[in-house]
Design a protein around this motif. Structure first.
Motif, PDB file in Angstrom:
ATOM      1  N   LEU A 165       0.847  -1.182   0.000  1.00 25.99           N
ATOM      2  CA  LEU A 165       0.000   0.000   0.000  1.00 25.99           C
ATOM      3  C   LEU A 165       0.889   1.242   0.000  1.00 25.99           C
ATOM      4  N   ALA A 166       0.669   2.118  -0.973  1.00 24.85           N
ATOM      5  CA  ALA A 166       1.537   3.283  -1.114  1.00 24.85           C
ATOM      6  C   ALA A 166       1.421   4.184   0.108  1.00 24.85           C
ATOM      7  N   TRP A 167       2.495   4.916   0.339  1.00 30.78           N
ATOM      8  CA  TRP A 167       2.627   5.706   1.546  1.00 30.78           C
ATOM      9  C   TRP A 167       1.527   6.767   1.659  1.00 30.78           C
ATOM     10  N   GLY A 168       1.235   7.466   0.581  1.00 31.89           N
ATOM     11  CA  GLY A 168       0.237   8.529   0.625  1.00 31.89           C
ATOM     12  C   GLY A 168      -1.146   8.006   0.980  1.00 31.89           C
ATOM     13  N   THR A 169      -1.520   6.891   0.378  1.00 36.68           N
ATOM     14  CA  THR A 169      -2.823   6.304   0.648  1.00 36.68           C
ATOM     15  C   THR A 169      -2.904   5.822   2.091  1.00 36.68           C
ATOM     16  N   ARG A 170      -1.775   5.288   2.565  1.00 38.08           N
ATOM     17  CA  ARG A 170      -1.735   4.838   3.951  1.00 38.08           C
ATOM     18  C   ARG A 170      -2.032   5.997   4.890  1.00 38.08           C
ATOM     19  N   LEU A 171      -1.414   7.146   4.608  1.00 35.69           N
ATOM     20  CA  LEU A 171      -1.659   8.318   5.435  1.00 35.69           C
ATOM     21  C   LEU A 171      -3.107   8.769   5.338  1.00 35.69           C
ATOM     22  N   MET A 172      -3.653   8.738   4.130  1.00 36.17           N
ATOM     23  CA  MET A 172      -5.044   9.168   3.943  1.00 36.17           C
ATOM     24  C   MET A 172      -5.983   8.320   4.783  1.00 36.17           C
ATOM     25  N   VAL A 173      -5.770   7.006   4.736  1.00 35.63           N
ATOM     26  CA  VAL A 173      -6.650   6.100   5.483  1.00 35.63           C
ATOM     27  C   VAL A 173      -6.496   6.351   6.983  1.00 35.63           C
ATOM     28  N   ALA A 174      -5.234   6.451   7.437  1.00 34.00           N
ATOM     29  CA  ALA A 174      -4.995   6.652   8.867  1.00 34.00           C
ATOM     30  C   ALA A 174      -5.624   7.960   9.331  1.00 34.00           C
ATOM     31  N   ASP A 175      -5.487   9.015   8.524  1.00 34.27           N
ATOM     32  CA  ASP A 175      -6.080  10.317   8.862  1.00 34.27           C
ATOM     33  C   ASP A 175      -7.590  10.226   8.976  1.00 34.27           C
TER      34      ASP A 175
END
Ligand SMILES: [Zn+2]
Length: 555
Positions: free
Chosen positions: A110-120
């Motif tokens: 899972l790409a880093w940006g998407t990971r951040l989006m989901v976590a946010d």
């Protein structure tokens, strides 16, 4: 000033579509894990808090807390060091698990940006709303990149640039022959809709979906640049969103931008005002969703015409037709089970076919069957194929029907909002919380169900969006008594028959539409300078902590 720029997009190839769909699936998995961790942690905390009444049967706990001093015991328990220590352990454990989930999601690709989006998104849900414990079951439809402050990116650098996160091709891109023939949605239709110019406005966009060593792995999309990105704006986030309507796939690319504030616009009629009463009422020609009255003496209503409203009924009809066809197919297949010609694999596959409600079962069966045809199956197999074809058609009809309906409604509200903002500077709306209204009484509840898709709240959103362009401002006023105060003499009357549209004042004999009265009262409140808030800036509902709940109870 923050703005979102949204563009129609199509994956450049089947491979790109699959790359992105994989990301979406991984994002969904990751979110499910985060939600699961939070749910477990909450369950543990609840159990910890209830520890002193563990030996009491659940049905007797309320009584124990009220009458036998249980509340005091619970309170004392939460003050102990032991309780605090356990609580900390649970929290720490949750954090540790979140860390592990983050790392695992990264390992899974899972790409880093998407990971951040989901976590946010999960963190936001955790903090600001009532926790939806089923959040993890919904599909995830966004994948994207974040642009941090330290490596800022303006739009002009992004277009034709060499950034490692997102690139927009500078060259205007024409839609060449598609190698693998992948077409998520007929591109001709898009091109025609924009007057045939679309082909010349198509541009290539690359968004990072992962890394190979230090090199970025890209997913490529073709986006329809119907308007240029503002060159000096900073890109904060960029994401791809995906939606299905029936069997159609819809892709969009969204840029979340930080722009310089625009200079204020002076309204041509600075002293004008309008009162807008929002609420639904059945009329002969459709559903009235709002009534307005201006300081210049003009007034009118906004009605969602019946043709629009009927779309919802049409969708329900289509659903019942689909159900009927499915039941018929299911019965046909059940009959087949006892047949001697049926090979064992099919008998096994049909074991529970009388219970199949989802079309997916039939699709799967058809796929399997296509590869294992047998003697004498022609009739029933063709019937299955025909059923699936018909169902796809009906499903698309149903889904697009609803999309069209909400689009038509939004159009009505947008037109209205622009008309209003052009003519009036002060826009006074009743600050009703529609969710509260829905809970109010049964009758309202039933009405709300039928109007939910008519979304009267959309009107305020449209007004808020249009207002800055004309220099208008939207204010929200407390709606108490606005239909009861006579607009002529100000007498607060009792509405004996509140469902009666025309109300007559028992003091001065003035009679008028009660929604018009409400709109006029809103103008009056605006003129008198009653306390108002800027509409739509409702504070995010914070989860009430135990302390605030206690305070509210004391008050
Ligand atoms: Zn009166």
């Amino acid at each position: 000033m923050k703005r979102c720029y949204k563009y129609f997009a199509m994956p450049a190839s089947l491979h790109d579509a699959q790359l992105m769909k994989t990301q979406l699936k991984l994002a969904g998995d990751y979110r499910r894990q985060l939600v699961d961790i939070e749910n477990r942690s909450r369950a543990l905390q609840r159990a910890l808090w209830a520890e002193p009444m563990r030996h009491i049967p659940i049905e007797k706990r309320a009584e124990w807390r009220e009458k036998e001093g249980g509340n005091a015991i619970l309170k004392a328990w939460t003050k102990t060091d032991e309780y605090k220590e356990w609580r900390k352990k649970i929290t720490d454990c949750g954090y540790a698990m979140v860390k592990v989930a983050y790392a695992t999601a990264g390992d899974a690709g899972l790409a880093w940006g998407t990971r951040l989006m989901v976590a946010d998104a999960v963190e936001h849900a955790r903090r600001t709303t009532a926790w939806a414990s089923d959040l993890g079951n919904q599909p995830c439809n966004r994948m994207g990149v974040q642009i941090q402050q330290t490596a800022a990116l303006t739009c002009i650098e992004c277009v034709g640039g060499e950034d490692t996160r997102i690139r927009v091709g500078k060259e205007l891109y024409s839609l060449g022959p598609r190698v693998d023939g992948y077409r998520p949605r007929s591109p001709e239709r898009v091109l025609n809709r924009s007057g045939g110019l679309g082909a010349r406005k198509l541009q290539e966009l690359k968004i990072r979906v992962g890394s190979e060593g230090r090199q970025p792995v890209w997913a490529t999309l073709h986006i329809l640049m119907h308007r240029p990105l503002p060159p000096t704006a900073q890109i904060k986030w960029a994401w791809v969103q995906f939606r299905r309507t029936g069997t159609y796939e819809k892709w969009e690319v969204v840029f979340s931008l930080e722009l310089a504030d625009e200079p204020g616009v002076n309204h041509p009629n600075p002293d004008s005002a309008i009162g807008i009463d929002i609420g639904w009422r059945r009329r002969d020609n459709g559903m009235r969703v709002l009534y307005w009255a201006g300081t210049d003496g003009e007034h009118g209503e906004v009605v969602i015409p019946e043709v629009v409203e009927r779309r919802k009924k049409k969708s329900a009809d289509l659903q019942s037709i689909r159900d009927k066809h499915r039941n018929f197919m299911s019965a046909e297949l059940s009959k087949l089970r006892g047949d001697a010609i049926v090979p064992p694999w099919l008998a096994e596959a049909l074991r529970y076919c009388h219970q199949w409600l989802k079309v997916m079962h039939y699709v799967r069966l058809e796929r399997q069957w296509a590869e294992n045809r047998f003697e004498g199956d022609a009739e029933i197999y063709e019937r299955l194929v025909a059923y699936l074809k018909q169902d796809r058609h009906l499903w698309n009809w149903q889904a697009c029907n609803l999309t069209k309906m909400s689009r038509q409604i939004r159009g009505i509200f947008t037109d209205f909002a622009h008309m209003v903002c052009r003519r009036y500077q002060g826009i006074a709306v009743a600050d009703i919380d529609l969710t509260e209204l829905k809970e109010a009484d049964d009758e309202a509840k039933i009405a709300s169900r039928s109007i939910q898709r008519l979304a009267p709240g959309e009107a305020i959103r449209a007004l808020r969006q249009a207002a800055p362009r004309y220099g208008a401002t939207v204010y929200a006023y407390d709606p108490a008594y606005i239909t009861r105060d006579c607009s002529h003499c100000g007498y607060r009357r009792e509405l004996e028959q509140p469902h009666e549209l025309r109300q007559i004042c028992e003091k001065c004999g003035h009679g008028e539409d009660q929604d018009l009265t409400a709109a006029k009262n809103l103008i009056r409140m605006h003129a008198e300078g009653v306390d108002a808030r800027t509409a739509g800036v409702r504070e995010t509902k914070k989860m009430p902590t135990r302390r605030t709940r206690k305070k509210a109870a004391a008050a």
